[in-house]
Design an enzyme around this catalytic site. Sequence first.
Site, PDB file in Angstrom:
ATOM      1  N   GLU A 146     -36.232  30.311 -23.675  1.00  0.00           N
ATOM      2  CA  GLU A 146     -36.821  30.467 -22.035  1.00  0.00           C
ATOM      3  C   GLU A 146     -36.367  28.717 -21.195  1.00  0.00           C
ATOM      4  O   GLU A 146     -35.222  28.487 -21.418  1.00  0.00           O
ATOM      5  CB  GLU A 146     -38.216  29.804 -21.544  1.00  0.00           C
ATOM      6  CG  GLU A 146     -38.484  28.742 -22.490  1.00  0.00           C
ATOM      7  CD  GLU A 146     -40.271  28.903 -22.113  1.00  0.00           C
ATOM      8  OE1 GLU A 146     -41.124  29.866 -21.935  1.00  0.00           O
ATOM      9  OE2 GLU A 146     -41.059  27.899 -23.042  1.00  0.00           O
ATOM     10  N   ASP A 175     -42.223  20.169 -17.294  1.00  0.00           N
ATOM     11  CA  ASP A 175     -40.982  21.832 -16.932  1.00  0.00           C
ATOM     12  C   ASP A 175     -40.082  20.899 -15.319  1.00  0.00           C
ATOM     13  O   ASP A 175     -40.189  21.041 -14.825  1.00  0.00           O
ATOM     14  CB  ASP A 175     -41.220  22.853 -16.641  1.00  0.00           C
ATOM     15  CG  ASP A 175     -42.090  23.463 -16.975  1.00  0.00           C
ATOM     16  OD1 ASP A 175     -41.916  23.164 -18.157  1.00  0.00           O
ATOM     17  OD2 ASP A 175     -43.691  23.638 -16.810  1.00  0.00           O
TER      18      ASP A 175
END
Length: 446
Positions: free
Chosen positions: A207, A34
């Site tokens: 997302e 991420d």
Amino acid sequence: MKNLKKYLALIVSILWFNCLMAQNPLIQNQFTADPSVRVFNGKVYLYPSHDIPATPGHGRAGWFCMQDYHVFSSPNLTDWTDHGVIVSQNTVPWADSAAYSMWAPDCIERAGKYYFYFPAPAKSGGPKGFSVGVAIADKPYGPFVPQPLPIAGIHGIDPNVQIDKDGQAYIYWAQGNLYGAKLKANMLELASEPVKLEGFPDKGLKEGPYLFERKGIYYMTYPHVADKIERLEYAMSDNPLGPFKYAGVLMDESASGCWTNHQSIIEFKNQWYLFYHNDDLSPTFDKNRAVRADSLFFNEDGTIRKVIPTLRGVGVTASSKKIQIDRFSAKSADGIGVKFLDTLNKFKGWKTVFDKTNSWIKYNSVLFGKKPAGHISVNASSATGGTLLISTEGKPGKVIAKLVIPKGNNWSVVKKSVLFMPGGVRNLVVQLKGSGHVEVDWISFE
């Protein structure tokens, strides 16, 4: 004197651990995912989440397990320094210290302060699901001080913050769909009601929102499960809160089958880059991921060319360092394999296996210094013995050295004088001449 030697040895070991030299994945001594990447004061700062293996009583087996955040910095996208832990689930007053769910973060600078945003579940009695907290520092690598409460009005994951040209700050997050709101100047409170962002596919999980602006166009990038695993997509708008218009796929689903992806995009020294993650260091368990980077390019109409993942990644490798040719730019159709050096400790990296006559591998962008090197070293192993030809790319390529790898079952460094030493930035080709089976860990010039 004895204590001094121990102290110096400790310092050397710490420096070695903290100074990471990598291609893809960028960080090779721990799991990272991420990536949120920023340019502060002429350096690139990487703020990833930190995957760790779950153990009994510490995280959920078979699922993502993250208890803290590190920050890494690089002056050149090749050499990365680990500045250590900046926020932990144990240091956030409102967070559940047993959740192991410190998911995708972000960081931004305003008025000399650095604001680090992160999602986490709250303690018992707090809001259900994920909240978004903030930690503040005077420097991009900390120390960061977590605020006592999360941001009111946000329930979701994957915060992303951008400051527009007029000084207005915006925060984005995900909760099944993508949401956004204005932030107050204190960067700690919402200045507007959250809105659901429009213009994205209706079906499938979305997302990881990450917004950036280029030439008056706002690009919203995000992972989307269009089929079974995530691919990276993007949409465009003339307003930071949309509505957005779907523009296409930024990166296809991972060839390895890694279920997730997550991205950030920056411009550094007049080149754009996409940062993302894959399961390079844990190919059998995709909840332990590793951050990558590749160059990104735009078409004349402002749309983004699809990014094709590479092992070579970005950055220039100094010829005096250990050149990991297994992070290749190109290779022959057959006769070349890449395997882990140690299947029980994958952080040791990979090796290149040559097992067919004239099989070759190419490694781009090696910088040769002004002072000519006189020798080349190769860390290799060969049960059969074999000969490697190292040359520069070109027609015809210039031969740098011809090395005979002795027959044996152990790794050894073979050193030889060079026939020719190139200058500047060159692409290298390593080729197996004749028959044999040769394994190579790294090559280096001195």
